[in-house]
Scaffold this motif. Structure first.
Motif, PDB file in Angstrom:
ATOM      1  N   VAL A 113      31.776  29.859  28.198  1.00 12.83           N
ATOM      2  CA  VAL A 113      31.799  28.703  29.092  1.00 12.83           C
ATOM      3  C   VAL A 113      32.837  27.696  28.577  1.00 12.83           C
ATOM      4  O   VAL A 113      32.912  27.429  27.377  1.00 12.83           O
ATOM      5  CB  VAL A 113      30.399  28.049  29.172  1.00 12.83           C
ATOM      6  CG1 VAL A 113      30.450  26.737  29.947  1.00 12.83           C
ATOM      7  CG2 VAL A 113      29.416  29.018  29.826  1.00 12.83           C
ATOM      8  N   GLY A 114      33.664  27.200  29.483  1.00 11.51           N
ATOM      9  CA  GLY A 114      34.703  26.240  29.129  1.00 11.51           C
ATOM     10  C   GLY A 114      36.071  26.873  28.927  1.00 11.51           C
ATOM     11  O   GLY A 114      37.086  26.177  28.907  1.00 11.51           O
ATOM     12  N   ASP A 115      36.103  28.196  28.762  1.00 12.75           N
ATOM     13  CA  ASP A 115      37.397  28.881  28.622  1.00 12.75           C
ATOM     14  C   ASP A 115      38.170  28.808  29.938  1.00 12.75           C
ATOM     15  O   ASP A 115      37.596  28.602  31.009  1.00 12.75           O
ATOM     16  CB  ASP A 115      37.199  30.353  28.245  1.00 12.75           C
ATOM     17  CG  ASP A 115      36.777  30.543  26.797  1.00 12.75           C
ATOM     18  OD1 ASP A 115      36.892  29.582  26.012  1.00 12.75           O
ATOM     19  OD2 ASP A 115      36.324  31.654  26.456  1.00 12.75           O
ATOM     20  N   VAL A 116      39.468  28.999  29.838  1.00 13.82           N
ATOM     21  CA  VAL A 116      40.315  29.043  31.025  1.00 13.82           C
ATOM     22  C   VAL A 116      41.020  30.395  31.053  1.00 13.82           C
ATOM     23  O   VAL A 116      41.733  30.757  30.114  1.00 13.82           O
ATOM     24  CB  VAL A 116      41.357  27.904  31.035  1.00 13.82           C
ATOM     25  CG1 VAL A 116      42.251  28.009  32.262  1.00 13.82           C
ATOM     26  CG2 VAL A 116      40.660  26.547  30.993  1.00 13.82           C
ATOM     27  N   ILE A 117      40.771  31.136  32.133  1.00 11.03           N
ATOM     28  CA  ILE A 117      41.433  32.422  32.338  1.00 11.03           C
ATOM     29  C   ILE A 117      42.758  32.141  33.046  1.00 11.03           C
ATOM     30  O   ILE A 117      42.779  31.551  34.132  1.00 11.03           O
ATOM     31  CB  ILE A 117      40.590  33.359  33.224  1.00 11.03           C
ATOM     32  CG1 ILE A 117      39.204  33.570  32.633  1.00 11.03           C
ATOM     33  CG2 ILE A 117      41.324  34.679  33.457  1.00 11.03           C
ATOM     34  CD1 ILE A 117      38.222  34.210  33.603  1.00 11.03           C
ATOM     35  N   PHE A 118      43.842  32.539  32.429  1.00  8.20           N
ATOM     36  CA  PHE A 118      45.145  32.466  33.081  1.00  8.20           C
ATOM     37  C   PHE A 118      45.458  33.868  33.602  1.00  8.20           C
ATOM     38  O   PHE A 118      45.239  34.861  32.900  1.00  8.20           O
ATOM     39  CB  PHE A 118      46.237  32.034  32.090  1.00  8.20           C
ATOM     40  CG  PHE A 118      46.154  30.588  31.720  1.00  8.20           C
ATOM     41  CD1 PHE A 118      46.942  29.651  32.371  1.00  8.20           C
ATOM     42  CD2 PHE A 118      45.292  30.165  30.713  1.00  8.20           C
ATOM     43  CE1 PHE A 118      46.861  28.309  32.028  1.00  8.20           C
ATOM     44  CE2 PHE A 118      45.205  28.835  30.370  1.00  8.20           C
ATOM     45  CZ  PHE A 118      45.991  27.893  31.029  1.00  8.20           C
ATOM     46  N   TYR A 119      45.940  33.942  34.829  1.00 10.43           N
ATOM     47  CA  TYR A 119      46.318  35.233  35.390  1.00 10.43           C
ATOM     48  C   TYR A 119      47.679  35.099  36.062  1.00 10.43           C
ATOM     49  O   TYR A 119      48.066  34.025  36.507  1.00 10.43           O
ATOM     50  CB  TYR A 119      45.262  35.762  36.371  1.00 10.43           C
ATOM     51  CG  TYR A 119      45.079  34.901  37.597  1.00 10.43           C
ATOM     52  CD1 TYR A 119      45.791  35.180  38.768  1.00 10.43           C
ATOM     53  CD2 TYR A 119      44.204  33.824  37.598  1.00 10.43           C
ATOM     54  CE1 TYR A 119      45.620  34.395  39.905  1.00 10.43           C
ATOM     55  CE2 TYR A 119      44.033  33.034  38.718  1.00 10.43           C
ATOM     56  CZ  TYR A 119      44.741  33.322  39.869  1.00 10.43           C
ATOM     57  OH  TYR A 119      44.585  32.541  40.987  1.00 10.43           O
ATOM     58  N   GLN A 120      48.395  36.207  36.081  1.00  6.02           N
ATOM     59  CA  GLN A 120      49.733  36.199  36.659  1.00  6.02           C
ATOM     60  C   GLN A 120      49.973  37.523  37.376  1.00  6.02           C
ATOM     61  O   GLN A 120      49.751  38.595  36.806  1.00  6.02           O
ATOM     62  CB  GLN A 120      50.775  36.012  35.564  1.00  6.02           C
ATOM     63  CG  GLN A 120      52.194  35.967  36.089  1.00  6.02           C
ATOM     64  CD  GLN A 120      53.202  35.802  34.973  1.00  6.02           C
ATOM     65  OE1 GLN A 120      53.361  36.692  34.145  1.00  6.02           O
ATOM     66  NE2 GLN A 120      53.867  34.671  34.961  1.00  6.02           N
ATOM     67  N   PHE A 121      50.401  37.420  38.623  1.00  8.97           N
ATOM     68  CA  PHE A 121      50.888  38.591  39.339  1.00  8.97           C
ATOM     69  C   PHE A 121      52.400  38.589  39.159  1.00  8.97           C
ATOM     70  O   PHE A 121      53.061  37.594  39.451  1.00  8.97           O
ATOM     71  CB  PHE A 121      50.535  38.517  40.823  1.00  8.97           C
ATOM     72  CG  PHE A 121      49.075  38.777  41.086  1.00  8.97           C
ATOM     73  CD1 PHE A 121      48.596  40.074  41.161  1.00  8.97           C
ATOM     74  CD2 PHE A 121      48.195  37.731  41.248  1.00  8.97           C
ATOM     75  CE1 PHE A 121      47.249  40.316  41.392  1.00  8.97           C
ATOM     76  CE2 PHE A 121      46.848  37.960  41.486  1.00  8.97           C
ATOM     77  CZ  PHE A 121      46.379  39.260  41.555  1.00  8.97           C
ATOM     78  N   ALA A 122      52.934  39.696  38.645  1.00  9.11           N
ATOM     79  CA  ALA A 122      54.364  39.789  38.362  1.00  9.11           C
ATOM     80  C   ALA A 122      54.966  40.937  39.161  1.00  9.11           C
ATOM     81  O   ALA A 122      54.485  42.075  39.076  1.00  9.11           O
ATOM     82  CB  ALA A 122      54.603  39.983  36.874  1.00  9.11           C
TER      83      ALA A 122
END
Length: 143
Positions: A107-116
Motif C-alpha cells: 500500500v502506498g507504492d506507485v506502479i509506473f507502466y509504459q507502452f513502448a
C-alpha cells in the motif's frame, strides 16, 4: 520533440502557369497514447481488475512491436512483461494477464507502466502510473 510545430510554405507550379503559395504547419505528435480511462489508483486487492489501454498512431511508418514495461517506484528499473502479444495499433491489457508479483507491491507504492512502440531502432512510449491503495472491502462493491 513531440508537441513542436513548424510553419512551412507550400509552393506549386500549376498547369496554367500560376504559382500556388500557401502556408501550412507541420506538427509532431506522440505516436503512443494511453487510454483516457486508465486508472490512477487501485486497491491492492483489486489490481487484477485494472485495465490498461493504449493506442499507436503514425502517419505511414509501420510499427514492428509494442511492449509493456512496469516498475515499482520512480527510482526502480523497468522490467518488460514477457508473453504478451500486443496489437501494434491499439489494445487493452488487464493486469491479471501478467505476473506483477515481482514488483513486491505494498500500500502506498506507485506502479509506473509504459507502452513502448518500436520501429527498427526507434522506440517511443507513453507512461502512466497507478497508486496502490489500501485493500477494499468486497462488501463495498455490493452497495
Amino acid at each position: 520533440e513531440a508537441g513542436d510545430s513548424f510553419p512551412v510554405r507550400v509552393r506549386a507550379n500549376l498547369s496554367n502557369g500560376n504559382v500556388s503559395d500557401d502556408p501550412a504547419t507541420i506538427s509532431i505528435a506522440n505516436a503512443v497514447a494511453l487510454g483516457g480511462d486508465n486508472p490512477e489508483e487501485a486497491p491492492i486487492n483489486k489490481l487484477d481488475d485494472v485495465e490498461l489501454e493504449y493506442s499507436v498512431s503514425t502517419t505511414s511508418a509501420p510499427i514492428d512491436e509494442v511492449n509493456l514495461w512496469v516498475k515499482n517506484g520512480e527510482d526502480a528499473e523497468y522490467m518488460m512483461i514477457e508473453g504478451l502479444d500486443l496489437d501494434t495499433a491499439e489494445g487493452t491489457v488487464s493486469m491479471s494477464d501478467f505476473d506483477y508479483s515481482g514488483l513486491n507491491l505494498e500500500v502506498g507504492d506507485v506502479i509506473f507502466y509504459q507502452f513502448a512502440a518500436t520501429r527498427g531502432d526507434l522506440t517511443e512510449g507513453a507512461e502512466g502510473e497507478i497508486t496502490v491503495l489500501e485493500e477494499e472491502d468486497d462488501s463495498e462493491d455490493e452497495d
